[in-house]
Design a protein around this motif. Structure first.
Motif, mmCIF file in Angstrom:
data_model
loop_
_atom_site.group_PDB
_atom_site.id
_atom_site.type_symbol
_atom_site.label_atom_id
_atom_site.label_comp_id
_atom_site.label_asym_id
_atom_site.label_seq_id
_atom_site.Cartn_x
_atom_site.Cartn_y
_atom_site.Cartn_z
ATOM 1 N N LEU A 67 -3.432 0.977 -3.712
ATOM 2 C CA LEU A 67 -3.200 -0.468 -3.627
ATOM 3 C C LEU A 67 -2.102 -0.785 -4.637
ATOM 4 C CD1 LEU A 67 -6.938 -1.640 -3.684
ATOM 5 C CD2 LEU A 67 -5.562 -0.913 -1.719
ATOM 6 N N ASP A 68 -0.989 -1.339 -4.167
ATOM 7 C CA ASP A 68 0.208 -1.379 -5.004
ATOM 8 C C ASP A 68 0.712 -2.803 -5.227
ATOM 9 O OD1 ASP A 68 2.199 -0.323 -6.568
ATOM 10 O OD2 ASP A 68 3.461 0.330 -4.900
ATOM 11 N N ARG A 69 -0.139 -3.612 -5.847
ATOM 12 C CA ARG A 69 0.266 -4.953 -6.290
ATOM 13 C C ARG A 69 -0.175 -5.138 -7.746
ATOM 14 N NH1 ARG A 69 -1.599 -9.824 -3.492
ATOM 15 N NH2 ARG A 69 0.493 -10.671 -3.860
ATOM 16 N N PRO A 70 0.287 -4.306 -8.645
ATOM 17 C CA PRO A 70 -0.223 -4.361 -10.021
ATOM 18 C C PRO A 70 0.017 -5.701 -10.704
ATOM 19 C CG PRO A 70 1.761 -3.006 -9.894
ATOM 20 C CD PRO A 70 1.328 -3.276 -8.484
ATOM 21 N N GLY A 71 1.107 -6.389 -10.333
ATOM 22 C CA GLY A 71 1.374 -7.692 -10.924
ATOM 23 C C GLY A 71 0.357 -8.748 -10.549
ATOM 24 N N ARG A 72 -0.386 -8.500 -9.449
ATOM 25 C CA ARG A 72 -1.461 -9.393 -9.006
ATOM 26 C C ARG A 72 -2.819 -8.705 -9.135
ATOM 27 N NH1 ARG A 72 -0.607 -14.651 -8.588
ATOM 28 N NH2 ARG A 72 -2.092 -14.832 -6.860
ATOM 29 N N LEU A 73 -2.902 -7.726 -10.030
ATOM 30 C CA LEU A 73 -4.138 -6.971 -10.250
ATOM 31 C C LEU A 73 -4.675 -6.372 -8.956
ATOM 32 C CD1 LEU A 73 -5.895 -9.332 -12.830
ATOM 33 C CD2 LEU A 73 -4.507 -7.302 -13.289
ATOM 34 N N ASN A 74 -3.727 -5.975 -8.089
ATOM 35 C CA ASN A 74 -4.045 -5.351 -6.800
ATOM 36 C C ASN A 74 -4.956 -6.217 -5.932
ATOM 37 O OD1 ASN A 74 -2.496 -3.017 -7.420
ATOM 38 N ND2 ASN A 74 -4.185 -2.266 -8.684
ATOM 39 N N ALA A 75 -4.811 -7.539 -6.091
ATOM 40 C CA ALA A 75 -5.519 -8.458 -5.207
ATOM 41 C C ALA A 75 -4.984 -8.290 -3.789
ATOM 42 C CB ALA A 75 -5.337 -9.895 -5.680
ATOM 43 N N VAL B 68 0.864 -1.180 0.000
ATOM 44 C CA VAL B 68 0.000 0.000 0.000
ATOM 45 C C VAL B 68 0.901 1.231 0.000
ATOM 46 C CG1 VAL B 68 -1.816 1.277 1.194
ATOM 47 C CG2 VAL B 68 -1.787 -1.228 1.291
ATOM 48 N N ARG B 69 0.619 2.152 -0.900
ATOM 49 C CA ARG B 69 1.412 3.381 -0.978
ATOM 50 C C ARG B 69 0.568 4.554 -0.487
ATOM 51 N NH1 ARG B 69 2.430 3.076 -6.002
ATOM 52 N NH2 ARG B 69 1.278 4.833 -6.879
ATOM 53 N N LEU B 70 1.182 5.397 0.327
ATOM 54 C CA LEU B 70 0.506 6.573 0.865
ATOM 55 C C LEU B 70 1.252 7.820 0.446
ATOM 56 C CD1 LEU B 70 -1.563 7.986 2.770
ATOM 57 C CD2 LEU B 70 0.066 7.584 4.633
ATOM 58 N N ASP B 71 0.529 8.751 -0.201
ATOM 59 C CA ASP B 71 1.108 10.039 -0.599
ATOM 60 C C ASP B 71 0.219 11.147 -0.066
ATOM 61 O OD1 ASP B 71 3.371 9.253 -2.584
ATOM 62 O OD2 ASP B 71 1.643 8.081 -3.247
ATOM 63 N N VAL B 72 0.825 12.061 0.664
ATOM 64 C CA VAL B 72 0.078 13.147 1.296
ATOM 65 C C VAL B 72 0.459 14.470 0.654
ATOM 66 C CG1 VAL B 72 -0.375 14.386 3.442
ATOM 67 C CG2 VAL B 72 -0.070 11.895 3.484
ATOM 68 N N GLY B 73 -0.549 15.181 0.140
ATOM 69 C CA GLY B 73 -0.328 16.514 -0.404
ATOM 70 C C GLY B 73 -0.499 17.546 0.694
ATOM 71 N N GLU B 74 0.606 18.043 1.219
ATOM 72 C CA GLU B 74 0.528 18.954 2.362
ATOM 73 C C GLU B 74 -0.198 20.256 2.024
ATOM 74 O OE1 GLU B 74 4.548 19.395 3.596
ATOM 75 O OE2 GLU B 74 4.601 17.483 4.676
ATOM 76 N N THR C 194 -7.138 4.417 -4.631
ATOM 77 C CA THR C 194 -7.030 3.967 -6.016
ATOM 78 C C THR C 194 -6.143 2.736 -6.089
ATOM 79 O OG1 THR C 194 -6.630 4.740 -8.290
ATOM 80 C CG2 THR C 194 -5.044 5.420 -6.595
ATOM 81 N N GLY C 195 -5.985 2.204 -7.303
ATOM 82 C CA GLY C 195 -5.156 1.033 -7.518
ATOM 83 C C GLY C 195 -4.020 1.346 -8.474
ATOM 84 N N SER C 196 -2.924 0.648 -8.314
ATOM 85 C CA SER C 196 -1.751 0.866 -9.163
ATOM 86 C C SER C 196 -1.933 0.179 -10.514
ATOM 87 C CB SER C 196 -0.510 0.303 -8.458
ATOM 88 O OG SER C 196 0.646 0.518 -9.228
ATOM 89 N N GLY C 197 -1.479 0.850 -11.569
ATOM 90 C CA GLY C 197 -1.582 0.282 -12.909
ATOM 91 C C GLY C 197 -2.911 0.590 -13.562
ATOM 92 N N GLU C 198 -3.050 0.125 -14.809
ATOM 93 C CA GLU C 198 -4.238 0.435 -15.596
ATOM 94 C C GLU C 198 -5.238 -0.714 -15.652
ATOM 95 O OE1 GLU C 198 -2.691 1.367 -19.418
ATOM 96 O OE2 GLU C 198 -1.737 3.256 -18.781
ATOM 97 N N ARG C 199 -4.827 -1.916 -15.250
ATOM 98 C CA ARG C 199 -5.668 -3.098 -15.487
ATOM 99 C C ARG C 199 -6.729 -3.295 -14.422
ATOM 100 N NH1 ARG C 199 -2.119 -8.181 -16.124
ATOM 101 N NH2 ARG C 199 -4.133 -9.056 -16.753
ATOM 102 N N ALA C 200 -6.461 -2.865 -13.176
ATOM 103 C CA ALA C 200 -7.424 -3.163 -12.123
ATOM 104 C C ALA C 200 -7.304 -2.180 -10.973
ATOM 105 C CB ALA C 200 -7.215 -4.590 -11.600
ATOM 106 N N PHE C 201 -8.451 -1.845 -10.406
ATOM 107 C CA PHE C 201 -8.505 -1.157 -9.113
ATOM 108 C C PHE C 201 -8.178 -2.167 -8.016
ATOM 109 C CE2 PHE C 201 -11.297 -0.498 -5.380
ATOM 110 C CZ PHE C 201 -10.750 0.678 -4.889
ATOM 111 N N CYS C 202 -8.927 -3.283 -8.011
ATOM 112 C CA CYS C 202 -8.700 -4.365 -7.054
ATOM 113 C C CYS C 202 -9.516 -5.566 -7.524
ATOM 114 C CB CYS C 202 -9.124 -3.942 -5.652
ATOM 115 S SG CYS C 202 -9.006 -5.256 -4.404
ATOM 116 N N THR C 203 -8.949 -6.756 -7.395
ATOM 117 C CA THR C 203 -9.654 -7.976 -7.787
ATOM 118 C C THR C 203 -9.987 -8.856 -6.588
ATOM 119 O OG1 THR C 203 -7.510 -8.978 -8.321
ATOM 120 C CG2 THR C 203 -8.751 -7.997 -10.146
ATOM 121 N N GLY C 204 -10.113 -8.254 -5.420
ATOM 122 C CA GLY C 204 -10.538 -8.990 -4.250
ATOM 123 C C GLY C 204 -9.408 -9.745 -3.579
#
Length: 261
Positions: free
Chosen positions: A23-31, A8-14, A59-69
């Motif tokens: 959600l940062d597992r794009p190789g697993r479709l953010n499962a 999981v990646r967290l970015d804070v805009g101060e 949000t989810g990393s990559g273009e293929r999936a937000f999350c696949t459960g």
């Protein structure tokens, strides 16, 4: 400012008061694996104490999936008693972790199955034009319980029932999801996160106490019904799920091909 964790990646805009949780597992479709469940809980709980953050985008990393459960390779130990079940996804959402700052979901690609645990605890959803939504549980011999209960509070009954019962044979397009109220705003592909951040920045500019009180009030209108429904879910799952080995056979035998409506 960015703070990275394994899945999981967290970015804070101060300057904006907006945090982006990815959600940062794009190789697993953010499962979601067990590590991600723990990290998501830690992120949500940490945001409760960060007063510089007044609104959140998920949000989810990559273009293929937000999350696949849930990741099908995840091993979830279960008590031997039929009266006790452990579902790691019950703790992945912001509300489950006591966060009453508004959370906007930004969906690109697929959102399916256990992704609805997350979408069900967001205030609203922004989606790219190519996003799709589906729930394949029944196809693989599993009861859709928590997912359908959460979506029944966001979509008309018939639309939830169709998505759940059609399983992997049919996907809800972003356009149709917008028509039935699951998605509040459509964007061009690849723009969902940026648009969600813009909307979150507007909300972050309002007095935090009023915003968080409104989020809490909105959830109060839902949580009593959800609590009653969730109390039935473990029994329905225990009665209706096929044995794990049979589920795996059905999953392995899946054939490509589905319609999008």
């Amino acid at each position: 400012m960015g703070a990275g964790v394994n899945t999981v990646r967290l970015d804070v805009g101060e300057d904006t008061g907006v945090a982006v949780v990815t959600l940062d597992r794009p190789g697993r479709l953010n499962a979601v694996d067990l590590a991600m469940t723990r990290e998501l809980s830690d992120v949500w709980r940490g945001l409760r104490f960060d007063d510089s953050v007044r609104a959140v985008v998920l949000t989810g990393s990559g273009e293929r999936a937000f999350c696949t459960g849930i990741d099908r390779d995840a091993v979830v130990p279960q008590p031997s008693s039929p009266y006790m079940q452990d579902d790691p996804l019950l703790g992945v959402g912001p509300k489950a972790n006591g966060l009453w700052k508004p959370v906007i979901a930004a969906v690109e690609g697929m959102a399916c199955g256990g992704a609805f645990y997350l979408l069900g605890e967001c205030e609203f959803v922004v989606a790219g034009a190519g996003a799709t939504f589906f729930d394949p549980h029944t196809t693989y011999g599993m009861v859709s319980a928590y997912e359908s209960m959460l979506m029944a509070q966001r979509m008309p009954y018939g639309e939830v029932a169709r998505m759940v019962l059609m399983g992997g044979a049919e996907r809800l397009s972003a356009r149709r999801a917008h028509e039935v109220g699951l998605v509040s705003e459509l964007t061009e592909d690849g723009r969902a996160s940026a648009v969600a951040v813009d909307r979150a920045a507007v909300i972050a500019g309002y007095p935090a106490e009023a915003v968080q009180g409104s989020v809490r009030a909105l959830w109060a209108a839902r949580e009593a019904g959800l609590a009653q429904a969730f109390a039935q879910a473990p029994h329905l799952i225990a009665l209706g799920n096929l044995p794990g080995a049979r589920q795996a056979e059905l999953f392995a035998a899946r054939r490509p091909g589905f319609r999008t409506r």
